[in-house]
Design an enzyme around this catalytic site. Structure first.
Site, mmCIF file in Angstrom:
data_model
loop_
_atom_site.group_PDB
_atom_site.id
_atom_site.type_symbol
_atom_site.label_atom_id
_atom_site.label_comp_id
_atom_site.label_asym_id
_atom_site.label_seq_id
_atom_site.Cartn_x
_atom_site.Cartn_y
_atom_site.Cartn_z
ATOM 1 N N CYS A 186 0.844 -1.196 0.000
ATOM 2 C CA CYS A 186 0.000 0.000 0.000
ATOM 3 C C CYS A 186 0.879 1.244 0.000
ATOM 4 C CB CYS A 186 -0.904 -0.001 1.232
ATOM 5 S SG CYS A 186 -1.964 1.454 1.382
ATOM 6 N N THR A 188 -0.623 4.425 0.159
ATOM 7 C CA THR A 188 -1.518 5.522 0.536
ATOM 8 C C THR A 188 -0.799 6.610 1.319
ATOM 9 O OG1 THR A 188 -3.515 4.158 0.502
ATOM 10 C CG2 THR A 188 -3.553 6.106 1.916
#
Length: 348
Positions: A186, A188
């Protein structure tokens, strides 16, 4: 006006669990199976509360078959067709009650899970999964699923703060999935600057959920069995893992040979690869928030499961917890600046 919360927030790398006196003689005395009764569905579940993430390379039917032998759970990814569900359900009806069907929030998602859940009454666990669980649209969707499936156990997420845990519980969720940005594939936090250290998120969110009679899943950030133990110690009722279960025979994807080594591909579900695979492209109003990696092929997941469960039992013996349920009550975290001695790390 912007403000800074100066309270220290911690992740797995920042803490260790302090050992405590124990009367346990062997790891074999530790019971990792936990019974649960859920707030809204009133259903019960008895399992080892480790869940394979609903990523298309991990949350596979093959993984569900393998993990069922260890009394563990799998959140099946949402990209299987109804025909593929029919084939799996007809061949493995005995494990349908212990798998979790995943859904997004689109009309197409709702139509698909309605078809599957109407056809297979044994499937009683639903995971409503979006990257950002803070939208009012998501809260409304949880209410919609609760109204249409009043007797199903509903998982909803992801969030990282107590007030949103409460909002989702009041909307009808039984279990709240905790974690933003901590996954191994990830990005993000890099792309958006948004996130929350996982240990602190679990502690705070578990407190909010347990006060309402609901449960939480720690989702993301675990790289070792010790991290899983820390998540349970912090108050997680379940722990969801992705990267630790990737690269196995039961993980989706072909084996790649490169420089004499066998590899398998693993990627985030918000990566460019995943979005191109399932929706055709990355929409021009957003960026990809996941990456693609090639990891060593690791054979059967059976041996990884044994390693995870062995480490968890060992943690329980170090703190004197004869049951997994007791681990959080026996956990005292200590802050550290070094986790392990890595002097021979390159000699494995």
């Amino acid at each position: 006006m912007p403000r800074i919360d100066n309270e220290l927030k911690l992740s797995f790398k920042d803490v260790l669990i302090r050992p405590k006196r124990s009367n346990l003689k062997s790891r074999s005395q530790v019971d990792l199976v936990r019974p649960y009764t859920f707030k809204h569905s009133k259903r019960t579940l008895t399992s080892i509360p480790i869940i394979a993430a609903n990523m298309d390379t991990v949350g596979t039917f093959e993984m569900a078959i393998a993990l069922a032998k260890h009394k563990m759970l799998v959140a099946i990814h949402k990209w299987y067709s109804i025909d593929e569900w029919d084939d799996f359900a007809s061949k493995h009806p005995e494990i349908l009650s212990n798998i979790i069907i995943s859904s997004g929030t689109s009309d197409e998602d709702f139509k698909k899970i309605t078809t599957i859940l109407t056809k297979y009454k044994e499937i009683v666990n639903i995971c409503l999964d979006i990257a950002n669980g803070y939208s009012e649209h998501f809260v409304d969707y949880v209410k919609k699923i609760r109204k249409n499936f009043p007797n199903h156990t509903i998982i909803a997420g992801n969030v990282v703060t107590g007030e949103m845990v409460e909002a989702l519980v009041f909307a009808g969720a039984d279990i709240i999935k905790i974690g933003i940005g901590g996954g191994s594939v990830c990005t993000t936090r890099k792309k958006t600057g948004v996130g929350y250290p996982q240990i602190s998120a679990v502690i705070e969110c578990a407190d909010a959920a347990h006060g309402l009679g609901a449960h939480v899943i720690s989702d993301g950030g675990c790289t070792t069995p010790g991290d899983i133990a820390k998540a349970f110690g912090a108050g997680a009722d379940f722990v969801m893992i992705g990267g630790m279960l990737s690269g196995h025979d039961e993980s989706a994807g072909k084996i790649i040979e490169k420089n004499g080594k066998k590899l398998k591909e693993f990627y985030g579900m918000s990566s460019e690869k995943a979005m191109e695979k399932y929706v055709g492209k990355v929409a021009n109003y957003r960026s990809a928030e996941g990456k693609v990696v090639q990891i060593p092929y690791r054979g059967s997941v059976h041996y990884t499961c044994l390693d995870i469960l062995g480490g968890l039992r060992s943690c329980c013996t170090y703190v004197g917890a004869d049951r997994l349920k007791s681990l959080s009550k026996r956990t005292t975290f200590i802050r550290v600046n070094i986790q392990t001695n890595e002097v021979f790390a390159n000699y494995e």
